[in-house]
Structure formats: C-alpha cells, structure tokens
Scaffold this motif. Structure first.
Motif, PDB file in Angstrom:
ATOM      1  N   GLN A  65       5.308  -9.959   0.909  1.00 31.75           N
ATOM      2  CA  GLN A  65       6.076 -10.655  -0.132  1.00 31.75           C
ATOM      3  C   GLN A  65       5.223 -10.863  -1.380  1.00 31.75           C
ATOM      4  O   GLN A  65       5.666 -10.616  -2.504  1.00 31.75           O
ATOM      5  CB  GLN A  65       6.577 -11.982   0.426  1.00 31.75           C
ATOM      6  N   ARG A  66       3.982 -11.295  -1.190  1.00 30.02           N
ATOM      7  CA  ARG A  66       3.085 -11.513  -2.329  1.00 30.02           C
ATOM      8  C   ARG A  66       2.772 -10.181  -3.026  1.00 30.02           C
ATOM      9  O   ARG A  66       2.734 -10.104  -4.261  1.00 30.02           O
ATOM     10  CB  ARG A  66       1.793 -12.196  -1.862  1.00 30.02           C
ATOM     11  N   ALA A  67       2.550  -9.136  -2.232  1.00 32.67           N
ATOM     12  CA  ALA A  67       2.275  -7.814  -2.804  1.00 32.67           C
ATOM     13  C   ALA A  67       3.457  -7.334  -3.638  1.00 32.67           C
ATOM     14  O   ALA A  67       3.275  -6.726  -4.692  1.00 32.67           O
ATOM     15  CB  ALA A  67       1.953  -6.824  -1.691  1.00 32.67           C
ATOM     16  N   ARG A  68       4.668  -7.616  -3.177  1.00 27.75           N
ATOM     17  CA  ARG A  68       5.876  -7.241  -3.922  1.00 27.75           C
ATOM     18  C   ARG A  68       5.918  -8.000  -5.246  1.00 27.75           C
ATOM     19  O   ARG A  68       6.237  -7.436  -6.287  1.00 27.75           O
ATOM     20  CB  ARG A  68       7.124  -7.555  -3.091  1.00 27.75           C
ATOM     21  N   GLU A  69       5.581  -9.298  -5.210  1.00 27.81           N
ATOM     22  CA  GLU A  69       5.612 -10.132  -6.419  1.00 27.81           C
ATOM     23  C   GLU A  69       4.696  -9.593  -7.510  1.00 27.81           C
ATOM     24  O   GLU A  69       5.030  -9.658  -8.692  1.00 27.81           O
ATOM     25  CB  GLU A  69       5.195 -11.564  -6.086  1.00 27.81           C
ATOM     26  N   ILE A  70       3.535  -9.094  -7.110  1.00 25.27           N
ATOM     27  CA  ILE A  70       2.578  -8.652  -8.128  1.00 25.27           C
ATOM     28  C   ILE A  70       2.572  -7.147  -8.335  1.00 25.27           C
ATOM     29  O   ILE A  70       1.805  -6.629  -9.135  1.00 25.27           O
ATOM     30  CB  ILE A  70       1.146  -9.172  -7.833  1.00 25.27           C
ATOM     31  N   GLY A  71       3.446  -6.426  -7.616  1.00 25.29           N
ATOM     32  CA  GLY A  71       3.627  -5.004  -7.872  1.00 25.29           C
ATOM     33  C   GLY A  71       2.616  -4.073  -7.244  1.00 25.29           C
ATOM     34  O   GLY A  71       2.262  -3.054  -7.840  1.00 25.29           O
ATOM     35  N   VAL A  72       2.150  -4.382  -6.033  1.00 29.04           N
ATOM     36  CA  VAL A  72       1.213  -3.494  -5.343  1.00 29.04           C
ATOM     37  C   VAL A  72       1.975  -2.250  -4.877  1.00 29.04           C
ATOM     38  O   VAL A  72       2.974  -2.369  -4.169  1.00 29.04           O
ATOM     39  CB  VAL A  72       0.550  -4.219  -4.144  1.00 29.04           C
ATOM     40  N   GLU A  73       1.499  -1.089  -5.267  1.00 30.05           N
ATOM     41  CA  GLU A  73       2.133   0.182  -4.904  1.00 30.05           C
ATOM     42  C   GLU A  73       1.806   0.550  -3.457  1.00 30.05           C
ATOM     43  O   GLU A  73       0.688   0.333  -2.996  1.00 30.05           O
ATOM     44  CB  GLU A  73       1.624   1.294  -5.822  1.00 30.05           C
ATOM     45  N   GLY A  74       2.761   1.120  -2.736  1.00 30.75           N
ATOM     46  CA  GLY A  74       2.546   1.607  -1.374  1.00 30.75           C
ATOM     47  C   GLY A  74       2.417   0.529  -0.326  1.00 30.75           C
ATOM     48  O   GLY A  74       1.943   0.776   0.780  1.00 30.75           O
ATOM     49  N   ARG A  75       2.828  -0.676  -0.647  1.00 40.53           N
ATOM     50  CA  ARG A  75       2.630  -1.826   0.241  1.00 40.53           C
ATOM     51  C   ARG A  75       3.342  -1.700   1.584  1.00 40.53           C
ATOM     52  O   ARG A  75       2.858  -2.187   2.594  1.00 40.53           O
ATOM     53  CB  ARG A  75       3.044  -3.111  -0.460  1.00 40.53           C
ATOM     54  N   SER A  76       4.486  -1.038   1.616  1.00 39.42           N
ATOM     55  CA  SER A  76       5.261  -0.971   2.855  1.00 39.42           C
ATOM     56  C   SER A  76       4.557  -0.150   3.934  1.00 39.42           C
ATOM     57  O   SER A  76       4.817  -0.341   5.115  1.00 39.42           O
ATOM     58  CB  SER A  76       6.650  -0.397   2.596  1.00 39.42           C
ATOM     59  N   ARG A  77       3.655   0.730   3.548  1.00 38.41           N
ATOM     60  CA  ARG A  77       2.922   1.558   4.510  1.00 38.41           C
ATOM     61  C   ARG A  77       1.568   0.969   4.866  1.00 38.41           C
ATOM     62  O   ARG A  77       0.835   1.548   5.666  1.00 38.41           O
ATOM     63  CB  ARG A  77       2.738   2.960   3.951  1.00 38.41           C
ATOM     64  N   MET A  78       1.207  -0.166   4.294  1.00 45.30           N
ATOM     65  CA  MET A  78      -0.123  -0.735   4.502  1.00 45.30           C
ATOM     66  C   MET A  78      -0.190  -1.614   5.747  1.00 45.30           C
ATOM     67  O   MET A  78       0.772  -2.280   6.091  1.00 45.30           O
ATOM     68  CB  MET A  78      -0.542  -1.580   3.292  1.00 45.30           C
ATOM     69  N   SER A  79      -1.372  -1.605   6.358  1.00 42.25           N
ATOM     70  CA  SER A  79      -1.633  -2.530   7.456  1.00 42.25           C
ATOM     71  C   SER A  79      -1.951  -3.900   6.854  1.00 42.25           C
ATOM     72  O   SER A  79      -2.118  -4.038   5.632  1.00 42.25           O
ATOM     73  CB  SER A  79      -2.836  -2.051   8.273  1.00 42.25           C
ATOM     74  N   LYS A  80      -2.064  -4.890   7.700  1.00 42.40           N
ATOM     75  CA  LYS A  80      -2.378  -6.235   7.215  1.00 42.40           C
ATOM     76  C   LYS A  80      -3.721  -6.236   6.468  1.00 42.40           C
ATOM     77  O   LYS A  80      -3.832  -6.803   5.382  1.00 42.40           O
ATOM     78  CB  LYS A  80      -2.409  -7.234   8.375  1.00 42.40           C
ATOM     79  N   ASP A  81      -4.729  -5.572   7.039  1.00 44.16           N
ATOM     80  CA  ASP A  81      -6.047  -5.523   6.389  1.00 44.16           C
ATOM     81  C   ASP A  81      -5.987  -4.803   5.041  1.00 44.16           C
ATOM     82  O   ASP A  81      -6.647  -5.215   4.082  1.00 44.16           O
ATOM     83  CB  ASP A  81      -7.072  -4.842   7.301  1.00 44.16           C
TER      84      ASP A  81
END
Length: 90
Positions: A65-81
């Motif tokens: 959710q935070r990554a979406r707010e700030i526009g991190v690309e490719g977040r849906s494929r990322m692990s927690k780390d």
C-alpha cells in the motif's frame, strides 16, 4: 549550449545535495533532504515527522500500500524484503 552544472535552482543547499548524491542517494531524495536542511537547522531534519514502526515490522500488505502511494514500479512482483529496500531507497 553547455550542460548545466549543479542540481538546479530548486535545490537550496547545493553542497549537501552533492554529498548525498555521492553517497548514492537518488536525486529526489537528495533534493528533499537538502531542502529540508536549508529550511531548518541540519540537526533537526532527522527528527522531523511522525513515528512509525520499522518497515521490517510492517505486513507485506501495508508495504504494498505504501509503495503504491509513492509510486514504486514493479511492486506487485516484489518480495517483502524487496519492498522494504525499494521504500528505503525511494
């Protein structure tokens, strides 16, 4: 026309900006920190803002959710780390 030297007119503390860039910080993060330091004393910049638990304690859902707010690309494929690293580097 020669290339422009320095970070540009929007950065208020050129020396701090360049130091932060040399340390490997992004242009956006370096400008944000340099401008915050120019607006207040440098020692108070790190104490600004609210407090929240370390990203290590957040759930993956909250990190996404935070990554979406700030526009991190490719977040849906990322692990927690990977999400934690991306958020810290942004």
């Amino acid at each position: 026309m020669s290339p422009r030297k320095g970070p540009g007119p929007s950065v208020k503390d050129d020396d701090l900006y360049e130091k932060l860039r040399d340390e490997g910080n992004s242009k956006e993060k370096s400008a944000r920190i340099a401008n915050a330091a120019a607006n207040t004393s440098r020692s108070s910049v790190g104490r600004k803002g609210g407090s929240h638990p370390s990203y290590d304690e957040w759930t993956k859902h909250d990190l996404l959710q935070r990554a979406r707010e700030i526009g991190v690309e490719g977040r849906s494929r990322m692990s927690k780390d990977e999400l934690i690293e991306a958020l810290r580097d942004h």
